[in-house]
Enzyme design. Structure first.
Site, PDB file in Angstrom:
ATOM      1  N   THR A 139     -13.911 -16.818  20.062  1.00  0.00           N
ATOM      2  CA  THR A 139     -12.608 -16.757  20.724  1.00  0.00           C
ATOM      3  C   THR A 139     -11.577 -16.132  19.793  1.00  0.00           C
ATOM      4  O   THR A 139     -11.571 -16.359  18.595  1.00  0.00           O
ATOM      5  CB  THR A 139     -12.124 -18.146  21.202  1.00  0.00           C
ATOM      6  OG1 THR A 139     -10.861 -18.002  21.877  1.00  0.00           O
ATOM      7  CG2 THR A 139     -11.980 -19.140  20.070  1.00  0.00           C
ATOM      8  N   SER A 140     -10.686 -15.334  20.391  1.00  0.00           N
ATOM      9  CA  SER A 140      -9.626 -14.691  19.616  1.00  0.00           C
ATOM     10  C   SER A 140      -8.528 -15.694  19.282  1.00  0.00           C
ATOM     11  O   SER A 140      -7.685 -15.438  18.432  1.00  0.00           O
ATOM     12  CB  SER A 140      -9.029 -13.529  20.412  1.00  0.00           C
ATOM     13  OG  SER A 140      -8.515 -14.025  21.654  1.00  0.00           O
ATOM     14  N   ALA A 154     -22.528 -14.974  17.737  1.00  0.00           N
ATOM     15  CA  ALA A 154     -22.886 -16.352  18.106  1.00  0.00           C
ATOM     16  C   ALA A 154     -24.382 -16.515  18.371  1.00  0.00           C
ATOM     17  O   ALA A 154     -25.001 -17.485  17.918  1.00  0.00           O
ATOM     18  CB  ALA A 154     -22.089 -16.750  19.349  1.00  0.00           C
ATOM     19  N   HIS A 189     -10.974 -23.206  32.158  1.00  0.00           N
ATOM     20  CA  HIS A 189     -10.364 -22.147  32.958  1.00  0.00           C
ATOM     21  C   HIS A 189     -11.073 -21.919  34.287  1.00  0.00           C
ATOM     22  O   HIS A 189     -10.931 -20.858  34.898  1.00  0.00           O
ATOM     23  CB  HIS A 189     -10.307 -20.836  32.144  1.00  0.00           C
ATOM     24  CG  HIS A 189      -9.416 -20.948  30.952  1.00  0.00           C
ATOM     25  ND1 HIS A 189      -9.546 -20.141  29.850  1.00  0.00           N
ATOM     26  CD2 HIS A 189      -8.385 -21.793  30.674  1.00  0.00           C
ATOM     27  CE1 HIS A 189      -8.630 -20.479  28.946  1.00  0.00           C
ATOM     28  NE2 HIS A 189      -7.912 -21.485  29.422  1.00  0.00           N
ATOM     29  N   ASN A 234     -17.484 -15.984  14.426  1.00  0.00           N
ATOM     30  CA  ASN A 234     -16.864 -14.811  15.055  1.00  0.00           C
ATOM     31  C   ASN A 234     -17.004 -13.641  14.082  1.00  0.00           C
ATOM     32  O   ASN A 234     -16.586 -13.747  12.931  1.00  0.00           O
ATOM     33  CB  ASN A 234     -15.374 -15.096  15.309  1.00  0.00           C
ATOM     34  CG  ASN A 234     -14.719 -14.055  16.186  1.00  0.00           C
ATOM     35  OD1 ASN A 234     -15.135 -12.883  16.219  1.00  0.00           O
ATOM     36  ND2 ASN A 234     -13.699 -14.459  16.934  1.00  0.00           N
ATOM     37  N   VAL A 274     -15.533 -18.539  32.111  1.00  0.00           N
ATOM     38  CA  VAL A 274     -15.632 -18.845  33.558  1.00  0.00           C
ATOM     39  C   VAL A 274     -16.978 -18.355  34.112  1.00  0.00           C
ATOM     40  O   VAL A 274     -17.174 -18.300  35.313  1.00  0.00           O
ATOM     41  CB  VAL A 274     -14.456 -18.175  34.313  1.00  0.00           C
ATOM     42  CG1 VAL A 274     -13.132 -18.780  33.878  1.00  0.00           C
ATOM     43  CG2 VAL A 274     -14.433 -16.650  34.112  1.00  0.00           C
TER      44      VAL A 274
HETATM   45  C1  BV8 Z   1      -0.467 -22.596  30.946  1.00  0.00           C
HETATM   46  C2  BV8 Z   1      -9.430 -17.281  33.660  1.00  0.00           C
HETATM   47  C3  BV8 Z   1       1.139 -24.224  31.496  1.00  0.00           C
HETATM   48  C4  BV8 Z   1      -8.961 -16.045  34.358  1.00  0.00           C
HETATM   49  C5  BV8 Z   1      -8.114 -17.287  31.614  1.00  0.00           C
HETATM   50  C6  BV8 Z   1       4.314 -17.627  30.520  1.00  0.00           C
HETATM   51  C7  BV8 Z   1       4.156 -18.546  31.554  1.00  0.00           C
HETATM   52  C8  BV8 Z   1       3.183 -19.529  31.518  1.00  0.00           C
HETATM   53  C9  BV8 Z   1       2.334 -19.610  30.447  1.00  0.00           C
HETATM   54  C10 BV8 Z   1       2.484 -18.671  29.445  1.00  0.00           C
HETATM   55  C11 BV8 Z   1       3.461 -17.698  29.438  1.00  0.00           C
HETATM   56  N1  BV8 Z   1       3.340 -16.948  28.294  1.00  0.00           N
HETATM   57  C12 BV8 Z   1       2.316 -17.426  27.569  1.00  0.00           C
HETATM   58  C13 BV8 Z   1       1.791 -18.453  28.252  1.00  0.00           C
HETATM   59  C14 BV8 Z   1       0.696 -19.218  27.891  1.00  0.00           C
HETATM   60  C15 BV8 Z   1      -0.504 -18.496  28.484  1.00  0.00           C
HETATM   61  C16 BV8 Z   1      -1.107 -17.716  27.341  1.00  0.00           C
HETATM   62  O1  BV8 Z   1      -1.735 -18.304  26.495  1.00  0.00           O
HETATM   63  N2  BV8 Z   1      -0.900 -16.392  27.329  1.00  0.00           N
HETATM   64  C17 BV8 Z   1      -1.421 -15.591  26.230  1.00  0.00           C
HETATM   65  C18 BV8 Z   1      -1.843 -14.213  26.752  1.00  0.00           C
HETATM   66  C19 BV8 Z   1      -0.344 -15.487  25.165  1.00  0.00           C
HETATM   67  N3  BV8 Z   1      -1.387 -19.518  28.975  1.00  0.00           N
HETATM   68  C20 BV8 Z   1      -1.386 -19.846  30.279  1.00  0.00           C
HETATM   69  O2  BV8 Z   1      -0.746 -19.290  31.132  1.00  0.00           O
HETATM   70  C21 BV8 Z   1      -2.273 -21.031  30.615  1.00  0.00           C
HETATM   71  N4  BV8 Z   1      -1.548 -21.974  31.413  1.00  0.00           N
HETATM   72  O3  BV8 Z   1       0.044 -22.348  29.893  1.00  0.00           O
HETATM   73  O4  BV8 Z   1      -0.014 -23.524  31.846  1.00  0.00           O
HETATM   74  C22 BV8 Z   1       2.247 -23.603  32.247  1.00  0.00           C
HETATM   75  C23 BV8 Z   1       2.139 -23.490  33.628  1.00  0.00           C
HETATM   76  C24 BV8 Z   1       3.193 -22.942  34.329  1.00  0.00           C
HETATM   77  C25 BV8 Z   1       4.324 -22.488  33.655  1.00  0.00           C
HETATM   78  C26 BV8 Z   1       4.401 -22.589  32.263  1.00  0.00           C
HETATM   79  C27 BV8 Z   1       3.359 -23.137  31.563  1.00  0.00           C
HETATM   80  C28 BV8 Z   1      -3.467 -20.579  31.407  1.00  0.00           C
HETATM   81  C29 BV8 Z   1      -4.359 -19.740  30.531  1.00  0.00           C
HETATM   82  C30 BV8 Z   1      -5.679 -19.484  31.258  1.00  0.00           C
HETATM   83  C31 BV8 Z   1      -5.767 -18.018  31.634  1.00  0.00           C
HETATM   84  N5  BV8 Z   1      -7.072 -17.758  32.254  1.00  0.00           N
HETATM   85  N6  BV8 Z   1      -9.299 -17.099  32.218  1.00  0.00           N
HETATM   86  C32 BV8 Z   1      -9.964 -14.926  34.265  1.00  0.00           C
HETATM   87  O5  BV8 Z   1     -11.001 -15.070  33.580  1.00  0.00           O
HETATM   88  O6  BV8 Z   1      -9.719 -13.884  34.912  1.00  0.00           O
HETATM   89  S1  BV8 Z   1      -7.992 -16.973  29.982  1.00  0.00           S
HETATM   90  C33 BV8 Z   1      -9.011 -15.687  29.620  1.00  0.00           C
HETATM   91  O7  BV8 Z   1      -8.513 -15.140  28.439  1.00  0.00           O
HETATM   92  C34 BV8 Z   1     -10.421 -16.078  29.308  1.00  0.00           C
HETATM   93  O8  BV8 Z   1     -10.916 -17.096  30.099  1.00  0.00           O
HETATM   94  C35 BV8 Z   1     -10.351 -16.472  27.890  1.00  0.00           C
HETATM   95  O9  BV8 Z   1     -10.123 -17.836  27.788  1.00  0.00           O
HETATM   96  C36 BV8 Z   1      -9.136 -15.761  27.400  1.00  0.00           C
HETATM   97  C37 BV8 Z   1      -9.492 -14.694  26.416  1.00  0.00           C
HETATM   98  O10 BV8 Z   1      -9.703 -15.338  25.267  1.00  0.00           O
HETATM   99  P1  BV8 Z   1     -11.126 -15.264  24.531  1.00  0.00           P
HETATM  100  O11 BV8 Z   1     -12.092 -16.123  25.249  1.00  0.00           O
HETATM  101  O12 BV8 Z   1     -10.844 -15.536  23.133  1.00  0.00           O
HETATM  102  O13 BV8 Z   1     -11.624 -13.793  24.712  1.00  0.00           O
HETATM  103  P2  BV8 Z   1     -11.125 -12.520  23.926  1.00  0.00           P
HETATM  104  O14 BV8 Z   1     -11.701 -11.357  24.626  1.00  0.00           O
HETATM  105  O15 BV8 Z   1      -9.657 -12.615  23.709  1.00  0.00           O
HETATM  106  O16 BV8 Z   1     -11.811 -12.678  22.477  1.00  0.00           O
HETATM  107  C38 BV8 Z   1     -13.211 -12.621  22.351  1.00  0.00           C
HETATM  108  C39 BV8 Z   1     -13.504 -13.013  20.921  1.00  0.00           C
HETATM  109  O17 BV8 Z   1     -14.927 -13.027  20.750  1.00  0.00           O
HETATM  110  C40 BV8 Z   1     -12.969 -12.019  19.894  1.00  0.00           C
HETATM  111  O18 BV8 Z   1     -12.341 -12.732  18.841  1.00  0.00           O
HETATM  112  C41 BV8 Z   1     -14.232 -11.325  19.368  1.00  0.00           C
HETATM  113  O19 BV8 Z   1     -14.132 -10.979  18.005  1.00  0.00           O
HETATM  114  C42 BV8 Z   1     -15.271 -12.392  19.549  1.00  0.00           C
HETATM  115  N7  BV8 Z   1     -16.647 -11.915  19.705  1.00  0.00           N
HETATM  116  C43 BV8 Z   1     -17.072 -10.745  20.258  1.00  0.00           C
HETATM  117  N8  BV8 Z   1     -18.417 -10.715  20.241  1.00  0.00           N
HETATM  118  C44 BV8 Z   1     -18.844 -11.895  19.687  1.00  0.00           C
HETATM  119  C45 BV8 Z   1     -17.723 -12.652  19.345  1.00  0.00           C
HETATM  120  N9  BV8 Z   1     -17.805 -13.867  18.775  1.00  0.00           N
HETATM  121  C46 BV8 Z   1     -19.038 -14.352  18.535  1.00  0.00           C
HETATM  122  N10 BV8 Z   1     -20.185 -13.682  18.840  1.00  0.00           N
HETATM  123  C47 BV8 Z   1     -20.117 -12.456  19.410  1.00  0.00           C
HETATM  124  N11 BV8 Z   1     -21.251 -11.775  19.714  1.00  0.00           N
END
Ligand code: BV8
Length: 247
Positions: free
Chosen positions: A193-194, A236, A123, A218, A107
């Protein structure tokens, strides 16, 4: 340790792929100094899980706390620049019009600032906000009252960040475009992404099931490794220029 032979193999796959889709996450921006999503929970917010802050319920219950977390992240963005990885992707897209589609979970707007204007931002954007409740006439006519969060001085409607919170649906057109890009590509690069968050993470499975090659960039293992044809354990901003430049 860089696996030069694997990197060279991936470079060849990129040369051969007519249609390339990129799915990026927070790690894409790590070398720009933007904390990954999980890392963004430090200091005042260390005691919270993302799911406890990045939800409408949390905002309605604690609007000042949630607004302050986003304001803190927004301020941090003012200091950062796109990194060599963002720039390598944008330069490749410029050299090969219509061949690369970029889907981001981020974002922070850094892909767009690097020059990829048609980035599919699943997102939303940390840089924008909109009315929490359906706006009334007063919300359009009255000057927004400053505060944490800002609000309408007449009806009290609050401003909220224009990001997709957990439990909220992704923007329909964006996700439809992302699904099409995952279905139609010959190669998907999954960068930083994780693979924890759905439905975004599912796009890697879609690409794999449709026969695309999947390459992960990653430094750490991720939940998407199982569908990868290759995992480049590199940051990256270091890896992408090597993969994309002069191709
Ligand atoms: C949905 C904006 C349908 C906000 C984000 C209960 C009810 C509803 C849905 C759910 C539920 N339970 C589960 C869900 C599904 C839920 C979900 O997935 N939950 C997870 C936690 C299990 N999803 C949702 O809710 C989605 N909507 O399902 O709608 C619906 C609707 C209503 C009712 C039912 C269903 C919405 C999901 C969007 C959430 N918003 N962002 C904000 O930013 O504050 S997501 C947010 O987390 C980020 O934007 C990002 O996308 C995500 C984190 O993921 P990553 O980007 O992978 O980041 P992370 O830190 O995890 O990992 C970083 C990676 O980088 C690591 O692997 C690391 O090793 C690597 N790295 C580090 N350094 C480097 C590198 N790689 C390369 N180079 C480097 N230098």
């Amino acid at each position: 340790m860089v696996d030069a032979a694997l990197r060279s193999q991936v470079r060849q796959w990129i040369v051969e792929a007519p249609r390339i889709t990129v799915l990026s996450g927070a790690g894409m921006s790590a070398e720009s100094g933007v904390p990954t999503f999980r890392d963004a929970l430090t200091g005042l917010w260390a005691r919270f899980n993302p799911e406890e802050l990045a939800t409408e319920t949390a905002f309605r219950a604690h609007p000042q706390r949630v607004w302050a977390w986003y304001a803190h992240r927004r301020e941090a963005l003012a200091q950062v620049q796109p990194n060599a990885g963002h720039c390598a992707l944008a330069a490749f897209a410029l050299r090969h019009p219509g061949r690369l589609t970029l889907i981001t979970q981020n974002v922070d707007g850094l892909h767009q600032r690097a020059g990829l204007a048609d980035t599919i931002a699943l997102h939303g954007s940390l840089l924008d906000d909109h009315w929490l409740d359906l706006p009334r006439t007063c919300c359009h006519t009255e000057p927004i009252q400053s505060g944490e969060p800002p609000s309408c001085p007449v009806c009290g409607n609050q401003r909220r960040p224009s990001v997709v919170w957990f439990g909220e649906s992704l923007p329909g057109p964006a996700f439809a475009a992302a699904e099409a890009a995952a279905q139609d590509c010959d190669l998907m690069l999954v960068v930083g992404t994780s693979g924890v968050v759905y439905p975004a993470a599912g796009l890697a499975f879609t690409a794999h099931q449709r026969g695309a090659r999947v390459v992960i960039v990653n430094p750490e293992p991720s939940d998407l490794d199982a569908v990868a044809d290759a995992c480049l354990r590199e940051p990256a901003a270091q890896c992408l220029p090597h993969l994309l430049e002069n191709s």
